[in-house]
Scaffold this motif. Structure first.
Motif, PDB file in Angstrom:
ATOM      1  N   SER A 103       0.836  -1.192   0.000  1.00  0.00           N
ATOM      2  CA  SER A 103       0.000   0.000   0.000  1.00  0.00           C
ATOM      3  C   SER A 103       0.873   1.244   0.000  1.00  0.00           C
ATOM      4  O   SER A 103       1.807   1.368   0.788  1.00  0.00           O
ATOM      5  N   SER A 151      -7.934  -3.133 -10.967  1.00  0.00           N
ATOM      6  CA  SER A 151      -8.595  -1.829 -10.864  1.00  0.00           C
ATOM      7  C   SER A 151     -10.099  -1.936 -11.036  1.00  0.00           C
ATOM      8  O   SER A 151     -10.840  -1.036 -10.656  1.00  0.00           O
ATOM      9  N   THR A 184      -1.979  -1.427  -4.015  1.00  0.00           N
ATOM     10  CA  THR A 184      -3.116  -0.524  -3.923  1.00  0.00           C
ATOM     11  C   THR A 184      -2.677   0.821  -3.365  1.00  0.00           C
ATOM     12  O   THR A 184      -1.671   0.909  -2.658  1.00  0.00           O
ATOM     13  N   THR A 229      -8.482  -1.104  -6.406  1.00  0.00           N
ATOM     14  CA  THR A 229      -9.135   0.180  -6.142  1.00  0.00           C
ATOM     15  C   THR A 229     -10.399   0.062  -5.299  1.00  0.00           C
ATOM     16  O   THR A 229     -10.843   1.050  -4.721  1.00  0.00           O
TER      17      THR A 229
END
Length: 707
Positions: A131, A163, A241, A217
């Motif tokens: 992340s 995504s 992400t 996402t």
């Protein structure tokens, strides 16, 4: 028909029942819609309700489609399984694994953190979620793991564009066919059905596998499609992400925060990238400074290096262009310089999630919060800034979410919620444990936000930032060194971004506060620069300019530059006295407002004398102000007496050479001289000498005499 299975007749049930089971190495086959959810599981579907039971033994396959009802009973027809069109060839790679960037940095420290996240999970899959904000190199790290898995001979490597959940399902469905997760009779019923078969295969296979979910996402929508735990500990998941949602760390997943390159890694990247392009001559002494200016961001470093190669620009020249306030990121880091395949311009990549965040709850606050944060220090600022009155007023006026466009009131709780929203979307970081540096926005992201802010909105944003910092400055106590240091750097950042606009919105208070709280060795140059700006913006005789020059003299005294301090004060005496003459009202009668001001100040001085003493600086300052007020209202005698008393106190407290003492002494001399000249004119009348100075001129003459 090969080996056969006896026809099973169930006379105890009024409704025929058919089930699925496995024998040996056979695979369970769906006998109809009633078996949905049991594909490939080896479990029995519930009997009754017309469910079909199918058994497979050896090479025979029983299909619900071929079950025949005879006299109310079920007869099964066993068919030979169709031969595979071709044997599987392992290993299998699915999806487009990105090529590693030129001069790719292994980032051993980061990879150690990622690998340690998998310790203690030998029997189950651990999804390691990388992340971080835009451009920090998450995808490149995931690609490195995928390439290493292929080298290590991992049987299955699947790269998934996460995504969009539909793309994930489609990739899983394709993978189910590729690994023959079930027979041809079960595959092809639908993408979700095939994707479910693939997930079951991952859970039960002994083959090694790696699933990479890139650019996740929507963590909530992905909950049902996370690869399951591996029964044999043979699988691994790596996800990337921008999000920082709590759901990412559940279900056996470990979140690893990815930041920018270290200074050493960034410099090594530039050296390696330019050397690989045979452009070593572009490297110079400014390479480390350039890396820092780019915020050590891998995405920006790659674009900048490509631009330098294309334009044959050395580090020093590129740095000069980058620091030019008129230059834009899209020109300095253009899309055509994207030789590493990132696919978008840097500014667009950094702000990719902003539109989504603006439409999320609390709706309409993401953009104004980002605009305000973009003026502050990238190293961070205190959370308490977002609870200030200046910020809540600004957010209230900027948020127009109602149909009529009426601004809605925003409180500190909603401002904090907006920060958390932007944190979850990876646009800024908000960590309470960081104290006075809790809220951070990357320097390039901040620059991209400033470039996207309309000119008409800039003034209000600058005014809000100055007001919020002023509120924080007023609450800092002596000894809070970390908070003071944070405010100093944030004031410096605001000054650098706003420039002259900061003076137009009355933001000079924070600049003076910074001068009063910085180290002695930096104070004198700072005050010299501030005085120069004040003279240019406000004028040489403006009260704030004179106050700044007094602070410059004080800084010189503290740095043992007495001659410089006296020179500054001496230059200001005429300006201060001329101000006094210009402020002198004609009539002696005072307005009610002036009388009430005198009474209030008299009470204040009396209280200070009783509580603090006559020699306290606050008492002396109050006496001086009261004397000025007496003088301005025409009570000259009372003003002179009070200023004489104040001068005695300044001499006792600060000494005769202190700038405060000198300033009061000069003002007192000026008042006495003016009173003497007025007395002379009254006594001599019309026959006074023609060469006698008129009011105002005597101040300059007396000043020359004192020199």
């Amino acid at each position: 028909m090969g080996r056969s299975s006896a026809v099973r007749k169930d006379t105890s049930e009024a409704v025929p029942s058919v089930s699925v089971s496995e024998s040996g190495d056979a695979t369970a086959v769906d006998g109809g819609d009633a078996l949905s959810g049991y594909r490939g599981s080896g479990r029995q579907a519930p009997a009754g309700g017309g469910a079909v039971r199918v058994e497979r033994s050896g090479d025979a396959v029983a299909s619900g489609a071929h079950a025949v009802a005879i006299s109310g009973h079920v007869s099964q027809v066993l068919l030979t399984a169709p031969p595979s069109s071709r044997p599987l060839e392992w290993p299998i790679r699915l999806g487009s694994v990105p090529v590693l960037a030129s001069a790719f940095q292994d980032r051993s420290a980061v990879r150690d953190r990622i690998d340690r996240a998998g310790e203690g999970h030998a029997t189950v899959v651990l999804a390691q979620v990388l992340s971080g904000g835009g451009g920090v190199g998450k995808t490149q790290l995931a690609a490195a793991y995928a390439h290493q898995a292929l080298v290590d001979g991992v049987d299955l490597v699947v790269w998934v564009d996460a995504s969009d959940v539909e793309q994930v399902i489609a990739r899983y469905a394709h993978a189910a066919h590729a690994v023959e997760a079930a027979s041809d009779r079960l595959l092809g019923k639908g993408a979700e059905s095939d994707a479910g078969l693939f997930l079951q295969w991952l859970a039960t296979t002994r083959r090694s596998w790696l699933i990479v979910l890139d650019d996740l996402t929507d963590p909530e929508a992905m909950q049902a499609w996370w690869p399951p735990s591996s029964a044999f500990g043979s699988g691994r998941v790596v996800a990337t992400t921008r999000r920082h949602d709590a759901v990412l760390s559940g279900g056996g997943r470990a979140v690893v925060n990815i930041d920018t390159y270290s200074a050493k890694e960034a410099e090594a990247y530039l050296h390696g990238r330019l050397s690989s392009a045979h452009a070593d001559h572009l490297l110079d002494a400014q390479v480390a400074v350039l890396a820092e200016a780019l915020g050590f961001l891998p995405l920006a470093l790659s674009h900048a290096a490509a631009f330098m190669v294309n334009e044959d620009v050395p580090c020093a020249e590129y740095l000069r262009r980058f620091n030019d306030s008129a230059a834009r990121l899209d020109d300095l880091l253009p899309r055509e310089a994207d030789t590493e395949g990132y696919g978008r311009q840097v500014a667009a990549a950094l702000l990719l999630s902003l539109d989504v965040a603006q439409a999320s709850e609390p709706v309409g606050l993401a953009v104004p919060v980002m605009r305000l944060a973009a003026l502050l220090d990238p190293a961070g600022h205190p959370r308490s800034l977002w609870a200030s009155d200046a910020v809540t007023r600004y957010l209230s006026t900027q948020r127009t979410t109602s149909p009529g466009g009426i601004p809605t009131a925003i409180g500190p709780a909603q401002a904090q919620a907006a920060l958390r929203l932007l944190h979850r979307y990876g646009l800024l970081t908000d960590h309470a444990q960081a104290g006075s540096r809790a809220v951070r926005l990357h320097a390039l992201t901040a620059r991209a936000v400033r470039e996207c802010t309309p000119d008409a909105a800039v003034s209000e944003v600058v005014k809000t930032a100055a007001g919020a910092l002023t509120e924080l400055c007023d609450t800092v106590h002596w000894g809070e060194y970390e908070t003071t240091a944070s405010l100093l750097t944030n004031i410096d950042s605001l000054d650098g971004c706003a420039g002259d606009l900061l003076w137009q919105v009355d933001g000079h208070y924070v600049l003076r506060w910074a001068g009063h709280n910085m180290a002695l060795d930096a104070a004198v140059p700072y005050w010299r620069q501030l005085v120069g700006t004040s003279e240019r913006q406000l004028g040489r005789a403006h009260p704030l300019t004179l106050v700044a020059r007094r602070d410059l003299a004080l800084a010189c005294f503290r740095s043992h530059r007495d001659k410089e301090a006296f020179a500054v004060l001496q230059e200001d005496f005429p300006y201060q006295d001329n101000r006094l003459v210009l402020e002198r009202p004609g009539p002696a009668a005072a307005s009610p407002e002036a009388v009430s001001a005198i009474a209030l100040l008299e009470d204040t001085v009396t209280v200070r004398q009783r509580l603090l003493g006559s020699a306290d600086p606050a008492t002396l300052a109050g006496q001086s102000k009261l004397a000025l007020l007496y003088w301005s209202q025409g009570d000259k005698a009372k003003a002179v007496v009070l200023l004489e008393r104040s001068l005695a106190g300044y001499r006792a407290t600060f000494g005769p050479r202190h700038p405060y003492t000198i300033s009061v002494d000069n003002r007192l001399r000026s008042w006495r001289d003016q009173r003497r000249r007025r007395w002379w004119r009254r006594t001599r009348g019309p026959s006074a000498p023609a060469g006698l100075a008129e009011p105002g001129d005597d101040v300059t003459r007396q000043d020359r005499a004192s020199r």
